[in-house]
Enzyme design. Sequence first.
Site, PDB file in Angstrom:
ATOM      1  N   ASP A  63       0.800  -1.223   0.000  1.00  0.00           N
ATOM      2  CA  ASP A  63       0.000   0.000   0.000  1.00  0.00           C
ATOM      3  C   ASP A  63       0.832   1.272   0.000  1.00  0.00           C
ATOM      4  O   ASP A  63       0.285   2.374   0.002  1.00  0.00           O
ATOM      5  CB  ASP A  63      -0.986   0.017   1.174  1.00  0.00           C
ATOM      6  N   ASP A  64       2.164   1.138  -0.008  1.00  0.00           N
ATOM      7  CA  ASP A  64       3.014   2.324  -0.167  1.00  0.00           C
ATOM      8  C   ASP A  64       3.673   2.338  -1.543  1.00  0.00           C
ATOM      9  O   ASP A  64       4.701   2.967  -1.740  1.00  0.00           O
ATOM     10  CB  ASP A  64       4.074   2.408   0.941  1.00  0.00           C
ATOM     11  N   ASP A 150       6.560 -11.945   1.939  1.00  0.00           N
ATOM     12  CA  ASP A 150       7.343 -11.940   0.693  1.00  0.00           C
ATOM     13  C   ASP A 150       8.492 -12.946   0.753  1.00  0.00           C
ATOM     14  O   ASP A 150       8.831 -13.574  -0.255  1.00  0.00           O
ATOM     15  CB  ASP A 150       7.862 -10.532   0.365  1.00  0.00           C
ATOM     16  N   HIS A 174      10.872   1.074  -0.950  1.00  0.00           N
ATOM     17  CA  HIS A 174      11.302   2.157  -0.064  1.00  0.00           C
ATOM     18  C   HIS A 174      12.705   1.923   0.487  1.00  0.00           C
ATOM     19  O   HIS A 174      13.265   2.804   1.129  1.00  0.00           O
ATOM     20  CB  HIS A 174      10.317   2.306   1.097  1.00  0.00           C
TER      21      HIS A 174
END
Length: 234
Positions: A63-64, A150, A174
Amino acid sequence: MDIPKTYFFSDADDSFYSSRTRGHFINTNCSSSHNRKALCCKMSVEFDAFLDSSKKWFCHFDDDNYVNIPRLVKLLQTYNPQEDWYLGKPSIRSPLEIMSRYDKQKNISFWFATGGAGFCISRALALKMLPIASGGKFISIGEKIRLPDDVTMGYIIEHILQKKLTVVDLFHSHFEPMKFLKQESFVDQISFSYSRFGHEMNVLQIDGFDEKVDPTRFLSLHCYLFPNFSFCPS
């Protein structure tokens, strides 16, 4: 090729977003926490939802992430979904090494595509995973190796099934400094991310909306890639 269908997986009901996404908002009924079991629970629901569909590719993004859908489609068109493909990008410099759960004297190593950048799995490979990971078995494997979603995906694909990760440098998490991505290359990238370290933001360097309005720079990125939206500056 199939038209991409985006589904949003959450841990709560939300009638507003369910309506906005035309029913593509799914409550996983998993815990809202960010621990290993909760993450594996959500990934398990995502994987089973894909298996129940007729789609050729399963692509997961956090969601980022901002996802450049046209570029993602272009990438997937270069691979055959009837073959075994695991596409993504690792966030570590060498394969992850863990102790074997069956032989304590032995270590195993494998690569995994970080969920923070996103990854894609072909239907052929997902069907090979079905007897191992479907119906909640994914959660059990994550608990057994004590690693998050993951990493569990990479363990199943690379270690159990012996299918290799194909690294795609167009995925970005990120963990990378976003400022080093050049604006002229944005149209060719697939996923972008952001993060905050104290008062410092790890974000794309791009002109556009005021930082107070758009601290992640995703709105500015969207208007750079698709300037014809009504809310974009003229």
